[in-house]
Design a protein around this motif. Structure first.
Motif, mmCIF file in Angstrom:
data_model
loop_
_atom_site.group_PDB
_atom_site.id
_atom_site.type_symbol
_atom_site.label_atom_id
_atom_site.label_comp_id
_atom_site.label_asym_id
_atom_site.label_seq_id
_atom_site.Cartn_x
_atom_site.Cartn_y
_atom_site.Cartn_z
ATOM 1 N N GLY A 76 60.633 56.303 19.063
ATOM 2 C CA GLY A 76 60.557 56.014 20.497
ATOM 3 C C GLY A 76 59.112 55.954 20.939
ATOM 4 N N ASN A 77 58.752 56.776 21.940
ATOM 5 C CA ASN A 77 57.361 56.807 22.406
ATOM 6 C C ASN A 77 56.605 58.013 21.850
ATOM 7 N N ARG A 78 57.145 58.682 20.863
ATOM 8 C CA ARG A 78 56.487 59.844 20.241
ATOM 9 C C ARG A 78 56.002 59.476 18.849
ATOM 10 N N TRP A 79 54.856 60.039 18.478
ATOM 11 C CA TRP A 79 54.372 59.795 17.144
ATOM 12 C C TRP A 79 53.830 61.076 16.533
ATOM 13 N N THR A 80 53.909 61.153 15.231
ATOM 14 C CA THR A 80 53.303 62.250 14.485
ATOM 15 C C THR A 80 52.434 61.628 13.405
ATOM 16 N N CYS A 81 51.437 62.351 13.001
ATOM 17 C CA CYS A 81 50.489 61.802 12.041
ATOM 18 C C CYS A 81 49.973 62.914 11.139
ATOM 19 N N GLU A 82 49.959 62.647 9.845
ATOM 20 C CA GLU A 82 49.381 63.563 8.877
ATOM 21 C C GLU A 82 48.344 62.799 8.065
ATOM 22 N N ALA A 83 47.312 63.487 7.651
ATOM 23 C CA ALA A 83 46.268 62.869 6.838
ATOM 24 C C ALA A 83 46.001 63.751 5.622
ATOM 25 N N THR A 84 45.779 63.097 4.501
ATOM 26 C CA THR A 84 45.454 63.780 3.256
ATOM 27 C C THR A 84 44.152 63.208 2.739
ATOM 28 N N VAL A 85 43.240 64.072 2.330
ATOM 29 C CA VAL A 85 41.971 63.625 1.765
ATOM 30 C C VAL A 85 42.221 63.165 0.332
ATOM 31 N N VAL A 86 41.893 61.893 0.061
ATOM 32 C CA VAL A 86 42.079 61.329 -1.273
ATOM 33 C C VAL A 86 40.778 60.669 -1.682
ATOM 34 N N PRO A 87 40.162 61.027 -2.775
ATOM 35 C CA PRO A 87 40.525 62.139 -3.651
ATOM 36 C C PRO A 87 40.203 63.479 -2.994
ATOM 37 N N SER A 88 40.679 64.549 -3.591
ATOM 38 C CA SER A 88 40.470 65.889 -3.036
ATOM 39 C C SER A 88 38.988 66.186 -2.855
ATOM 40 N N MET A 89 38.684 67.008 -1.864
ATOM 41 C CA MET A 89 37.296 67.387 -1.591
ATOM 42 C C MET A 89 36.798 68.377 -2.642
ATOM 43 N N THR A 90 35.493 68.309 -2.878
ATOM 44 C CA THR A 90 34.862 69.321 -3.717
ATOM 45 C C THR A 90 34.797 70.620 -2.917
ATOM 46 N N ALA A 91 34.513 71.718 -3.563
ATOM 47 C CA ALA A 91 34.400 73.001 -2.872
ATOM 48 C C ALA A 91 33.308 72.941 -1.804
ATOM 49 N N GLU A 92 32.199 72.275 -2.112
ATOM 50 C CA GLU A 92 31.090 72.156 -1.156
ATOM 51 C C GLU A 92 31.505 71.307 0.046
ATOM 52 N N ASP A 93 32.189 70.193 -0.213
ATOM 53 C CA ASP A 93 32.666 69.348 0.882
ATOM 54 C C ASP A 93 33.671 70.102 1.746
ATOM 55 N N ARG A 94 34.550 70.861 1.118
ATOM 56 C CA ARG A 94 35.568 71.618 1.851
ATOM 57 C C ARG A 94 34.910 72.659 2.761
ATOM 58 N N GLU A 95 33.879 73.312 2.259
ATOM 59 C CA GLU A 95 33.163 74.305 3.060
ATOM 60 C C GLU A 95 32.530 73.650 4.293
ATOM 61 N N SER A 96 31.914 72.486 4.101
ATOM 62 C CA SER A 96 31.309 71.760 5.220
ATOM 63 C C SER A 96 32.377 71.322 6.221
ATOM 64 N N PHE A 97 33.510 70.836 5.726
ATOM 65 C CA PHE A 97 34.589 70.405 6.595
ATOM 66 C C PHE A 97 35.146 71.583 7.395
ATOM 67 N N ASP A 98 35.303 72.736 6.760
ATOM 68 C CA ASP A 98 35.797 73.926 7.460
ATOM 69 C C ASP A 98 34.864 74.326 8.603
ATOM 70 N N VAL A 99 33.560 74.192 8.386
ATOM 71 C CA VAL A 99 32.592 74.489 9.448
ATOM 72 C C VAL A 99 32.781 73.518 10.606
ATOM 73 N N LEU A 100 32.938 72.231 10.315
ATOM 74 C CA LEU A 100 33.170 71.236 11.370
ATOM 75 C C LEU A 100 34.450 71.549 12.149
ATOM 76 N N MET A 101 35.507 71.922 11.459
ATOM 77 C CA MET A 101 36.777 72.237 12.115
ATOM 78 C C MET A 101 36.622 73.434 13.048
ATOM 79 N N LYS A 102 35.831 74.433 12.643
ATOM 80 C CA LYS A 102 35.620 75.603 13.493
ATOM 81 C C LYS A 102 34.775 75.263 14.728
ATOM 82 N N LEU A 103 33.824 74.354 14.559
ATOM 83 C CA LEU A 103 32.969 73.968 15.677
ATOM 84 C C LEU A 103 33.746 73.166 16.714
ATOM 85 N N ASP A 104 34.518 72.189 16.264
ATOM 86 C CA ASP A 104 35.279 71.337 17.181
ATOM 87 C C ASP A 104 36.236 70.475 16.368
#
Length: 81
Positions: free
Chosen positions: A9-37
């Protein structure tokens, strides 16, 4: 990113998957971004974008919801689904 959008109808849901998986360093940076905003720009193609809130769901998938700004002093609000 692999993005899956489902519309009912007029509702939508959305999921995203990082492909390929993030490295540990990339994941740490992404987690910081998520905490900031957790507000991100989802680029659909060269000309179309959508502001979305991102939250980590099951299996490290990101749950994306549309975001809409309001002109009042309250700032921004999430679009009701």
């Amino acid at each position: 990113m692999r993005v899956e959008v489902r519309v009912t109808g007029n509702r939508w849901t959305c999921e995203a998957t990082v492909v390929p998986s993030m490295t540990a360093e990339d994941r740490e940076s992404f987690d910081v971004l998520m905490k900031l905003d957790p507000l991100f720009t989802l680029r659909i193609d060269e000309e179309n974008t959508l502001l979305v809130n991102a939250a980590v769901g099951e299996d490290e998938r990101l749950i994306l919801t549309a975001y809409q700004t309001e002109p009042d002093a309250a700032g921004s609000r999430q679009v009701q689904q």
